[in-house]
Design a protein around this motif. Structure first.
Motif, PDB file in Angstrom:
ATOM      1  N   LEU A   1       0.992  -0.691   0.065  1.00 28.54           N
ATOM      2  CA  LEU A   1      -0.217   0.243  -0.270  1.00 28.54           C
ATOM      3  C   LEU A   1       0.616   0.938   0.336  1.00 28.54           C
ATOM      4  CD1 LEU A   1      -2.645   0.970   0.386  1.00 28.54           C
ATOM      5  CD2 LEU A   1      -2.551   1.166   2.815  1.00 28.54           C
ATOM      6  N   ALA A   2       1.783   1.218   1.210  1.00 32.55           N
ATOM      7  CA  ALA A   2       2.611   2.536   1.105  1.00 32.55           C
ATOM      8  C   ALA A   2       3.606   2.770  -0.475  1.00 32.55           C
ATOM      9  CB  ALA A   2       4.377   1.985   2.104  1.00 32.55           C
ATOM     10  N   SER A   3       4.070   1.875  -0.839  1.00 33.79           N
ATOM     11  CA  SER A   3       4.472   2.159  -2.288  1.00 33.79           C
ATOM     12  C   SER A   3       3.559   2.353  -3.354  1.00 33.79           C
ATOM     13  CB  SER A   3       5.311   0.690  -2.620  1.00 33.79           C
ATOM     14  OG  SER A   3       4.530  -0.474  -3.201  1.00 33.79           O
TER      15      SER A   3
ATOM     16  N   LEU B   1       7.968   6.673   6.421  1.00 31.15           N
ATOM     17  CA  LEU B   1       9.750   6.784   7.041  1.00 31.15           C
ATOM     18  C   LEU B   1      10.251   5.525   6.862  1.00 31.15           C
ATOM     19  CD1 LEU B   1      11.926   8.190   8.555  1.00 31.15           C
ATOM     20  CD2 LEU B   1      11.070   6.669  10.697  1.00 31.15           C
ATOM     21  N   THR B   2       9.418   4.087   6.102  1.00 33.24           N
ATOM     22  CA  THR B   2      10.261   3.003   6.486  1.00 33.24           C
ATOM     23  C   THR B   2       9.786   2.662   4.713  1.00 33.24           C
ATOM     24  OG1 THR B   2       9.457   1.632   8.121  1.00 33.24           O
ATOM     25  CG2 THR B   2      10.895   3.034   8.739  1.00 33.24           C
ATOM     26  N   ALA B   3      10.643   0.945   4.979  1.00 31.84           N
ATOM     27  CA  ALA B   3       9.892   0.063   3.986  1.00 31.84           C
ATOM     28  C   ALA B   3       9.213  -1.127   4.907  1.00 31.84           C
ATOM     29  CB  ALA B   3      11.200  -0.001   2.694  1.00 31.84           C
ATOM     30  N   GLY B   4       9.493  -1.618   5.769  1.00 28.73           N
ATOM     31  CA  GLY B   4       8.716  -2.892   6.527  1.00 28.73           C
ATOM     32  C   GLY B   4       8.382  -2.237   7.950  1.00 28.73           C
TER      33      GLY B   4
ATOM     34  N   THR C   1       3.276  -0.417   5.220  1.00 29.85           N
ATOM     35  CA  THR C   1       3.861  -0.947   4.065  1.00 29.85           C
ATOM     36  C   THR C   1       4.936  -2.049   4.346  1.00 29.85           C
ATOM     37  OG1 THR C   1       5.685  -0.891   6.415  1.00 29.85           O
ATOM     38  CG2 THR C   1       6.122   1.094   4.990  1.00 29.85           C
ATOM     39  N   THR C   2       3.345  -2.848   4.926  1.00 25.35           N
ATOM     40  CA  THR C   2       3.365  -4.195   5.194  1.00 25.35           C
ATOM     41  C   THR C   2       2.051  -4.679   4.350  1.00 25.35           C
ATOM     42  OG1 THR C   2       2.566  -4.395   7.225  1.00 25.35           O
ATOM     43  CG2 THR C   2       4.634  -4.229   7.293  1.00 25.35           C
ATOM     44  N   VAL C   3       1.433  -3.877   3.933  1.00 28.53           N
ATOM     45  CA  VAL C   3       0.439  -3.978   3.471  1.00 28.53           C
ATOM     46  C   VAL C   3       0.753  -4.543   1.837  1.00 28.53           C
ATOM     47  CG1 VAL C   3      -2.242  -3.626   2.886  1.00 28.53           C
ATOM     48  CG2 VAL C   3      -0.883  -2.418   5.283  1.00 28.53           C
ATOM     49  N   GLU C   4       0.340  -5.765   1.866  1.00 31.28           N
ATOM     50  CA  GLU C   4       0.184  -6.495   0.293  1.00 31.28           C
ATOM     51  C   GLU C   4      -1.093  -5.796  -0.504  1.00 31.28           C
ATOM     52  OE1 GLU C   4       1.745 -10.652  -1.817  1.00 31.28           O
ATOM     53  OE2 GLU C   4       1.014 -11.008   0.556  1.00 31.28           O
ATOM     54  N   MET C   5      -0.715  -6.251  -1.556  1.00 30.29           N
ATOM     55  CA  MET C   5      -2.034  -5.282  -2.467  1.00 30.29           C
ATOM     56  C   MET C   5      -2.627  -6.283  -3.177  1.00 30.29           C
ATOM     57  SD  MET C   5      -3.506  -2.773  -3.361  1.00 30.29           S
ATOM     58  CE  MET C   5      -1.974  -1.312  -3.307  1.00 30.29           C
ATOM     59  N   PHE C   6      -3.778  -5.736  -3.006  1.00 28.58           N
ATOM     60  CA  PHE C   6      -5.194  -6.645  -3.825  1.00 28.58           C
ATOM     61  C   PHE C   6      -6.124  -5.600  -4.225  1.00 28.58           C
ATOM     62  CE2 PHE C   6      -5.711  -6.947   0.941  1.00 28.58           C
ATOM     63  CZ  PHE C   6      -7.507  -6.119   0.354  1.00 28.58           C
ATOM     64  N   GLU C   7      -6.594  -6.245  -5.507  1.00 31.25           N
ATOM     65  CA  GLU C   7      -7.371  -5.840  -6.248  1.00 31.25           C
ATOM     66  C   GLU C   7      -8.687  -5.828  -5.131  1.00 31.25           C
ATOM     67  OE1 GLU C   7     -10.298  -3.473  -8.624  1.00 31.25           O
ATOM     68  OE2 GLU C   7      -7.850  -5.360  -8.823  1.00 31.25           O
ATOM     69  N   GLY C   8      -9.471  -4.166  -4.609  1.00 29.72           N
ATOM     70  CA  GLY C   8     -10.547  -3.927  -3.905  1.00 29.72           C
ATOM     71  C   GLY C   8     -10.037  -3.784  -2.639  1.00 29.72           C
ATOM     72  N   LEU C   9      -9.067  -3.422  -2.807  1.00 28.74           N
ATOM     73  CA  LEU C   9      -8.116  -2.787  -1.460  1.00 28.74           C
ATOM     74  C   LEU C   9      -8.784  -1.735  -0.666  1.00 28.74           C
ATOM     75  CD1 LEU C   9      -4.666  -3.286   0.568  1.00 28.74           C
ATOM     76  CD2 LEU C   9      -5.970  -1.276   0.666  1.00 28.74           C
ATOM     77  N   GLU C  10      -8.999  -1.076   0.414  1.00 30.55           N
ATOM     78  CA  GLU C  10      -9.931  -0.209   0.776  1.00 30.55           C
ATOM     79  C   GLU C  10      -8.964   0.768   1.461  1.00 30.55           C
ATOM     80  OE1 GLU C  10     -14.327   1.995   1.725  1.00 30.55           O
ATOM     81  OE2 GLU C  10     -14.129   0.068   0.473  1.00 30.55           O
ATOM     82  N   ALA C  11      -8.930   1.585   2.393  1.00 37.27           N
ATOM     83  CA  ALA C  11      -7.848   1.283   3.366  1.00 37.27           C
ATOM     84  C   ALA C  11      -7.870   3.430   3.369  1.00 37.27           C
ATOM     85  CB  ALA C  11      -6.561   2.002   3.197  1.00 37.27           C
ATOM     86  N   HIS C  12      -7.964   3.826   5.104  1.00 38.98           N
ATOM     87  CA  HIS C  12      -8.382   5.387   5.563  1.00 38.98           C
ATOM     88  C   HIS C  12      -7.557   5.501   6.184  1.00 38.98           C
ATOM     89  CE1 HIS C  12     -12.685   5.213   3.897  1.00 38.98           C
ATOM     90  NE2 HIS C  12     -12.547   3.845   4.280  1.00 38.98           N
TER      91      HIS C  12
ATOM     92  N   THR D   1      14.509   0.997  -1.661  1.00 46.17           N
ATOM     93  CA  THR D   1      13.818  -0.485  -1.790  1.00 46.17           C
ATOM     94  C   THR D   1      12.536   0.120  -2.344  1.00 46.17           C
ATOM     95  OG1 THR D   1      14.249  -1.297   0.727  1.00 46.17           O
ATOM     96  CG2 THR D   1      12.444  -1.534  -0.164  1.00 46.17           C
ATOM     97  N   TYR D   2      12.040   1.241  -2.900  1.00 47.79           N
ATOM     98  CA  TYR D   2      11.020   1.657  -3.112  1.00 47.79           C
ATOM     99  C   TYR D   2      11.048   2.035  -4.783  1.00 47.79           C
ATOM    100  CZ  TYR D   2       8.072   2.557   0.981  1.00 47.79           C
ATOM    101  OH  TYR D   2       7.703   2.727   2.215  1.00 47.79           O
ATOM    102  N   ALA D   3      12.636   2.374  -4.557  1.00 46.03           N
ATOM    103  CA  ALA D   3      13.005   3.118  -5.766  1.00 46.03           C
ATOM    104  C   ALA D   3      13.060   1.293  -6.434  1.00 46.03           C
ATOM    105  CB  ALA D   3      14.297   3.320  -6.264  1.00 46.03           C
ATOM    106  N   ASN D   4      13.922  -0.173  -5.652  1.00 46.33           N
ATOM    107  CA  ASN D   4      14.549  -1.069  -7.081  1.00 46.33           C
ATOM    108  C   ASN D   4      13.740  -2.178  -6.669  1.00 46.33           C
ATOM    109  OD1 ASN D   4      17.499   0.481  -7.458  1.00 46.33           O
ATOM    110  ND2 ASN D   4      18.866  -0.509  -5.931  1.00 46.33           N
ATOM    111  N   ARG D   5      12.753  -2.698  -5.522  1.00 48.89           N
ATOM    112  CA  ARG D   5      11.859  -3.749  -5.262  1.00 48.89           C
ATOM    113  C   ARG D   5      11.235  -3.071  -6.147  1.00 48.89           C
ATOM    114  NH1 ARG D   5      10.333  -7.107   0.059  1.00 48.89           N
ATOM    115  NH2 ARG D   5       8.131  -7.808  -1.562  1.00 48.89           N
ATOM    116  N   PHE D   6      10.372  -1.843  -5.838  1.00 47.89           N
ATOM    117  CA  PHE D   6       8.498  -1.792  -6.321  1.00 47.89           C
ATOM    118  C   PHE D   6       8.567  -0.520  -7.386  1.00 47.89           C
ATOM    119  CE2 PHE D   6       8.867  -2.838  -0.954  1.00 47.89           C
ATOM    120  CZ  PHE D   6       7.615  -3.922  -1.275  1.00 47.89           C
ATOM    121  N   ALA D   7       9.976   0.333  -7.992  1.00 46.97           N
ATOM    122  CA  ALA D   7      10.211   1.055  -9.025  1.00 46.97           C
ATOM    123  C   ALA D   7       9.057   2.218  -8.378  1.00 46.97           C
ATOM    124  CB  ALA D   7       9.630   0.091 -10.151  1.00 46.97           C
TER     125      ALA D   7
END
Length: 981
Positions: free
Chosen positions: A35-37, A60-63, A86-97, A312-318
Motif C-alpha cells: 500500500l505504501a509503495s 518513514l520506512t519500507a518494512g 509498508t507491509t500491506v500487500e496490494m490486492f484488487e479492491g483494497l480499501e484503506a483509510h 527499496t521503493y526504487a529498486n524493488r517497487f519501482a
C-alpha cells in the motif's frame, strides 16, 4: 489517478493493474506493490497524523518498523486499525483509510495541539489535570479518553477465522535474507528438518532492494534459484508472510503466519492468520538490521524517510517519493541510495554528508561536512535548509529526503529471555550479547556482520555450528564485502523540535527535559517521554534517545545502557492469539464418555468448568426442570439410578512411599489404610483452610487412586505435584492424572447391587459381606473387561462407583441402562446429584469455598493430632478455633411451602437485620422430593448447639424473609443404614 512516480524495473507485475481506495479516492497499483509503495507511485506522501500533536506524517520506512503510516483496512466487520501501510500487500479492491484525524487527513482539527506543544511536553500528563479535583471525572477523563488511542474499532464481530498450530524442526531460521537463505541451503542439503520463516511476502530480504551482483549476476536471480532449490527439498518448509514474534522457554518460538491478509476475501474454512508454536532444537536469527534516522529540525515532514527505504521503493517497487531527492547521511550507505536513484533517472539535489572526508561523485553534488538544519513544507517536503561546512546556509529544492544514520542490528528476539545486547564501537550500535535464549544463535546483519559476503558466510557457518555438521561449507556466491565507513552522528545541535519517536511525538527536547527532571535511567527515560513505547517498539528511535541521554549524562552509550525488548516483535491482533477460541469454542469443551448417549436421551447439559455434563433428562410431558429432577431423585432412592461422574478428578499415586505421602497431604490418617479399602479424606491448604475433599482407594500396597472434586481436579493435582517435587523430593512416589483415562459411573439406590451383579463377572463377590461399605478393588465386567469398583456413596443410598477405560464408557452406560430395565433404572444428572448430596449433608464446592476450615465443616476431629500434615498446625490457630465458630447445619423452612435461598443470611428470630447481627449464611439450597420441602445447608455461629432453634432467613437484595428451623445437615438416613445395606 496516474502513477506519476512509477519507475522502470522493479519486482512488480505490470501485466496486471489493481484498483484500490485510500480515503475514498481511487488509485491503481500492480501485484507486488505494498500500500505504501502504491501510494507513493500515485504521488501520495501524506499518509497519517502523529499521536499527540497530529502533525502530518508520511512513510518513514519500507518494512515492519514503520512508525507513521498506520491505516485502517477494509470496512464493516472486517475493519482493521493500525495496519502498517509498508507491509500491506496490494490486492484488487483494497480499501484503506487514514486514522487519528478529524475531519480529514489534510485538515485535522486536532493539529491545534501542535500550537500548544510548549504546554504538552514530556510528562505533562503527570503534572496537569490535577486541579480542580472535581474536573477529573466530568471534563479531563472524558476528554483524554476521546483523544486517546490510534484507529477505531468497528464494534462488530470479526467474521474471519483464525487458527493455531504446532510445528517441529531441527533448525528454525528467522529471516530469509542472504544469511537466512544460505543457512537454509546449508542445513537443507545436509538433510536436517528446516523451517525458514520471513515476515515479507517475498523471500530475499535486502537482496530484493539492492542492485549489486552475486556471482556476477543479479542478486534477485540468485534468490530465485535458492528459493527454487529449497522448495524442492522435502525437509525444508518455507514460510513467507510469517513473523516470529517471540523466543520462549524450551526452544519454543511463536510465529504468526498471515495466510489471508493479502486476499480480498477468504475461501470458506481458510484462516486469515495462524499462530504457530514452533518447537526447534536449534534456531538461527537472521533478522537483518534496521537503518536509523538522524534528528534535525522538522525531520518528520511527509517525504522524509530512511535512505534505505528510498532505495527499496526504487529498486524493488519501482517507485519514488519525488522526482528530486536529497540525501542526508553519516555513512557510505547513503551514497549507495543516491547512486541507485540517479541510475533510475531521479534527480539528486545533493548528498549532505556530515563527514569532512566523504566520498565525492561525478553524478551528483556531495556537500562534505554539512548538516541539514531545517525543512519546509506543510503537508509535504518542499525545501531542505543545509548548513555548509564553513557555516553558510543553502536551500535545496526537493520533494524527498533520504536520511541514513547507520544501522542497528535487529536484536529483539535475543532479549526475550532477559538477555542484554552488547555495544559495538565499529557499528556504533548494540549487537546480541552473550546471554542468548538457549539454542539460539545469530548470523548476518543481526549479528553486526554488514557486508553481503559476511552475511552469506555467517549464515552457512551458523547453520553448520548449530547442527554440528562436519565437512566443508557449501560454495558461497561471490558478493560485495565492503567494510563499514561511518561517523556516529545522532542529531543536529541547536534544533528545538527534532523528532526521535515519530509515532509518539518524542523530541530531542523531551529527552533533555527528562534528564533535567532527574529521569535519567533508560527505563525512566522510556516511561517519562514514551520513547520507544509506540507500536514499533522504538525500532527507529531508541538509539537516538539513548545517545542523547548519554551525552547529557557525560557517559558513553554502553555506560548509559539500553532497554530490552519483549514479545511480540510486531503487533499481533488479539483474534490471532484467540484462534478458534471464540463463542462456543472460547475454551475447550470436555465431553463425558456418556455424552452422546445422553444427547440421544434428550439430556439438558450444563457447563461445569470445561466439562459439559448432563443436568437432567426430561421425559415427554415434563414441562419444568423440577419435574425431571424430582422424578430422578425419587426413582433413584426407590430403586436405582446411574450418573456419569467421570468428571471427578482421578490421580494415580504409586510408589513405595505412596501411603506416607498421602498421610502428609491429607489431614486424616492414611498410613494404615488396608489394601482393598477406601477412605474419605480432607485436604488442607498450608494456612489450615480446607482445600478439597475426596477419597483415596488403596488398590495395592504401593498403589492408590485419589479422587477430587470436579472443580478442584487441576488445582489438587498441581498441589500434590508441588508437595512431591518441592517438599518431599526424596519420597518414592509418582503421580499421574487419570481423569480422562477412566469412565466412572455412580450406581445408586436399593437395587444398585442387583444391577451390578448382572454385569460384574461371577468371579467377584460384591455382596455386603464380600464387598462392604468403603471397599474397593480391581474387577472385570461383561466377560473380561478390566474395571475398578468402589463402594462409596454421595447420595446416601446403597451405592457403588464403577470405572472402565474411557473407550468403553459409552458402551457401559448403554449396558447398564439395558440391564437395569427390570429395576426401572433411571439416569440422573447433576441437579439430582446435587439434591441428594444436600439431603445427605455432603459438603461440596459451595461449602469448600476457600474460607472454611475442618471445624466449620463439622470435621474437626478428622485433623489428626498423631501425625504432621500440610495445614494441620495452622488449622489450630486461635482465630480459627474461637468459641462460637461457624458450623455447618441444615436449614428447613417452618412453612414447607417457603423457599430456602442460597446466599441468604441467618438472623435471630427477633432483632435488627444488619451485618452486626448476622449469625450465618446459606451455601446450598434445593427442593427435596424426599421431604417434600425446600432445604438448605449453611454455616451458623455455634451451629452444633442450635438444632431446633427458629431463625429468620433474610435476603435484603431480593427482599426475602423466611422463618426457618436449624436442623441436622443429614436430612435423609442420618444413621447411614442405607449406604451400609
Amino acid at each position: 489517478m496516474t502513477q506519476d512516480n512509477r519507475l522502470s524495473g522493479g519486482q512488480i507485475d505490470r501485466t496486471k493493474t489493481l484498483n484500490f481506495n485510500f480515503d475514498n479516492r481511487s488509485y491503481s497499483a500492480h501485484p507486488g506493490d505494498t500500500l505504501a509503495s502504491a501510494l507513493l507511485a500515485n504521488g501520495v506522501r501524506l499518509m497519517g497524523r502523529s499521536f499527540k500533536y497530529h502533525r502530518p506524517r508520511g512513510v518513514l520506512t519500507a518494512g515492519s518498523e514503520e512508525p507513521n503510516a498506520l491505516v485502517e483496512l477494509r470496512t464493516g466487520n472486517r475493519q482493521e486499525p493500525n495496519t502498517r501501510a509498508t507491509t500491506v500487500e496490494m490486492f484488487e479492491g483494497l480499501e484503506a483509510h487514514s486514522q487519528n484525524r478529524w475531519p480529514s487527513l489534510k485538515f485535522d482539527a486536532l493539529a491545534i495541539n501542535d500550537r500548544f506543544s510548549t504546554f504538552l511536553t514530556a510528562g505533562f500528563y503527570y503534572k496537569t489535570f490535577m486541579w480542580p479535583a472535581a474536573f477529573w471525572e466530568k471534563l479531563y477523563e472524558p476528554m483524554i479518553r476521546r483523544a486517546a488511542g490510534l484507529g477505531s474499532l468497528s464494534m462488530q464481530e470479526d467474521p474471519d477465522e483464525y487458527d493455531k498450530g504446532f510445528r517441529h524442526c531441527d533448525l528454525l531460521i528467522i529471516g530469509a535474507g542472504p544469511a537466512g537463505l544460505m543457512a537454509a541451503l546449508t542445513a537443507g542439503r545436509a538433510g536436517s528438518e528446516v523451517i525458514l520463516a520471513d515476515e515479507d511476502f517475498a523471500l530475499g530480504g535486502r537482496l530484493n532492494s539492492e542492485t549489486f551482483s552475486l556471482n556476477d549476476g543479479d542478486a534477485t536471480e540468485w534468490v530465485k534459484q535458492s528459493v527454487a532449490e529449497l522448495s524442492a527439498l522435502p525437509n525444508v518448509r518455507m514460510m513467507s508472510r510469517t513473523t516470529v514474534i517471540g523466543a520462549f522457554d524450551h526452544g519454543i518460538y511463536g510465529a504468526v503466519e498471515r495466510t489471508g491478509d493479502h486476499l480480498a476475501s477468504l475461501p470458506s474454512g481458510k484462516p486469515r492468520q495462524i499462530l504457530w508454536r514452533i518447537y526447534a532444537k536449534h534456531a538461527l536469527l537472521c533478522a537483518g538490521a534496521t537503518e536509523r534516522p538522524i534528528a534535525f529540525e522538522n525531520n518528520d515532514r511527509p517525504g522524509i524517510m530512511l535512505a534505505s527505504a528510498l532505495r527499496t521503493y526504487a529498486n524493488r517497487f519501482a517507485t519514488t517519493a519525488a522526482q528530486r531527492v536529497a540525501i542526508f547521511t553519516n555513512n557510505d550507505d547513503g551514497h549507495r541510495t543516491a547512486a541507485d536513484l540517479h541510475a533510475k533517472g531521479i534527480r539528486i539535489a545533493a548528498v549532505v554528508d556530515v563527514r569532512d572526508d566523504a566520498p565525492t561523485s561525478h553524478d551528483y553534488e556531495v556537500l562534505q561536512g554539512a548538516q541539514v538544519r531545517d525543512t519546509k513544507g506543510r503537508l509535504g517536503l518542499t525545501f531542505v535548509e543545509v548548513e555548509l561546512a564553513e557555516g553558510s546556509s543553502r536551500t535545496l529544492d526537493c520533494g524527498a529526503l533520504g536520511v541514513s544514520g547507520g544501522w542497528n542490528p535487529n536484536v529483539h528476539l535475543t532479549c526475550h529471555q532477559r538477555g542484554r545486547p552488547a555495544w559495538n564501537d565499529d557499528l556504533a550500535a548494540f549487537v546480541p550479547g552473550a546471554d542468548l535464549p538457549p539454542g539460539l544463535s545469530v548470523a548476518g546483519a543481526a549479528n553486526g556482520v554488514m557486508s553481503t559476503h559476511g552475511a552469506l558466510q555467517s549464515g552457512a557457518e551458523g547453520a553448520a555450528q548449530a547442527l554440528g555438521l562436519k565437512g566443508p561449507l557449501p560454495d558461497l556466491p561471490k558478493a560485495e564485502d565492503t567494510p563499514i565507513s561511518q561517523t556516529p552522528f545522532w542529531y543536529v545541535q541547536g534544533c528545538s523540535r527534532a523528532w526521535l519517536d515519530q509515532q509518539n511525538d518524542v523530541t530531542v527536547k523531551d529527552v533533555k527535559l527528562s534528564h533535567q527532571e532527574g529521569f535519567r535511567s533508560v527505563e525512566h527515560l522510556k516511561r517519562y517521554t514514551t520513547l520507544g513505547m509506540a507500536t514499533d517498539q522504538g525500532k527507529t528511535s531508541n538509539m537516538g534517545g539513548l545517545a542523547i541521554m548519554a551525552e547529557l549524562a557525560g557517559k558513553s552509550i554502553p555506560e548509559t545502557g539500553t532497554t530490552i525488548f519483549r514479545p511480540p516483535y510486531t503487533p499481533v491482533p488479539i483474534a490471532t492469539f484467540a484462534g478458534r477460541m471464540k463463542g462456543k469454542e472460547f475454551h475447550p469443551t470436555r465431553l463425558t464418555p456418556s455424552h452422546y448417549w445422553a444427547k440421544e436421551r434428550g439430556a439438558v447439559f450444563v457447563e461445569v468448568g470445561n466439562w459439559l455434563r448432563a443436568q437432567w433428562f426430561p421425559l415427554p410431558g415434563e414441562t419444568h426442570w423440577r419435574e425431571s429432577v424430582d422424578r430422578e431423585v425419587r426413582q433413584t432412592r426407590a430403586s436405582v439410578g446411574v450418573c456419569d461422574c467421570t468428571t471427578l478428578g482421578k490421580i494415580d499415586v504409586q510408589g513405595a512411599d505412596a501411603a506416607d505421602f498421602l498421610n502428609r497431604v491429607y489431614c486424616n490418617g492414611f498410613a494404615k489404610l488396608a489394601v482393598g479399602k477406601t477412605r474419605y479424606g480432607l485436604m488442607l491448604r498450608e494456612d489450615g483452610i480446607a482445600m478439597d475433599d475426596g477419597t483415596a482407594a488403596r488398590l495395592a500396597e504401593d498403589h492408590f487412586v485419589v479422587t477430587t472434586t470436579t472443580a478442584n481436579a487441576v488445582k489438587v493435582y498441581q498441589h500434590m505435584e508441588f508437595v512431591r517435587q518441592c517438599l518431599f523430593p526424596d519420597m518414592d512416589v509418582q503421580l499421574i492424572s487419570t481423569t480422562e483415562a477412566w469412565a466412572q459411573y455412580a450406581v445408586a439406590g436399593p437395587n444398585s447391587r442387583k444391577l451390578l451383579q448382572k454385569i460384574v463377572d461371577p468371579d467377584f463377590d460384591i455382596s455386603n459381606e464380600g464387598f462392604p461399605f468403603m471397599a474397593c478393588g480391581n474387577i472385570t465386567v461383561c466377560g473380561g473387561l478390566r474395571a475398578r469398583l468402589f463402594r462409596i456413596s454421595f447420595s446416601g443410598e446403597l451405592a457403588f462407583e464403577i470405572a472402565v477405560p474411557s473407550r468403553y464408557g459409552d458402551a457401559l452406560m448403554r449396558r447398564l441402562m439395558q440391564e437395569g430395565g427390570e429395576f426401572d433404572v433411571v439416569p440422573y444428572g447433576t441437579e439430582a446429584l446435587g439434591v441428594m448430596r444436600i439431603e445427605k449433608g455432603h459438603a461440596a464446592g459451595n461449602e469448600l469455598n476457600g474460607t472454611t476450615t475442618a471445624l466449620n465443616l463439622g470435621m474437626g476431629r478428622m485433623v489428626s493430632k498423631n501425625k504432621d500434615s500440610i495445614g494441620s498446625i495452622l488449622s489450630e490457630r486461635e482465630g480459627l478455633n474461637e468459641p462460637g465458630a461457624l458450623m455447618m447445619v441444615g436449614i428447613k423452612p417452618v412453612n414447607a411451602g417457603d423457599k430456602v435461598t442460597a446466599g441468604g443470611h441467618l438472623m435471630d428470630a427477633t432483632g435488627p437485620v444488619d451485618a452486626a447481627h448476622d449469625q450465618g449464611y446459606v451455601t446450598s439450597a434445593a427442593f427435596s422430593p424426599s421431604l417434600d420441602s425446600h432445604i438448605g445447608l449453611g454455616f451458623l455461629k455455634n451451629g452444633g448447639t442450635r438444632q431446633g432453634e427458629k431463625m429468620r432467613l433474610v435476603s435484603p437484595v431480593t427482599d426475602l424473609t423466611v422463618e426457618v428451623e436449624i436442623v441436622s445437615a443429614h436430612f435423609v438416613d442420618p444413621e447411614g443404614e442405607r449406604l451400609r445395606a
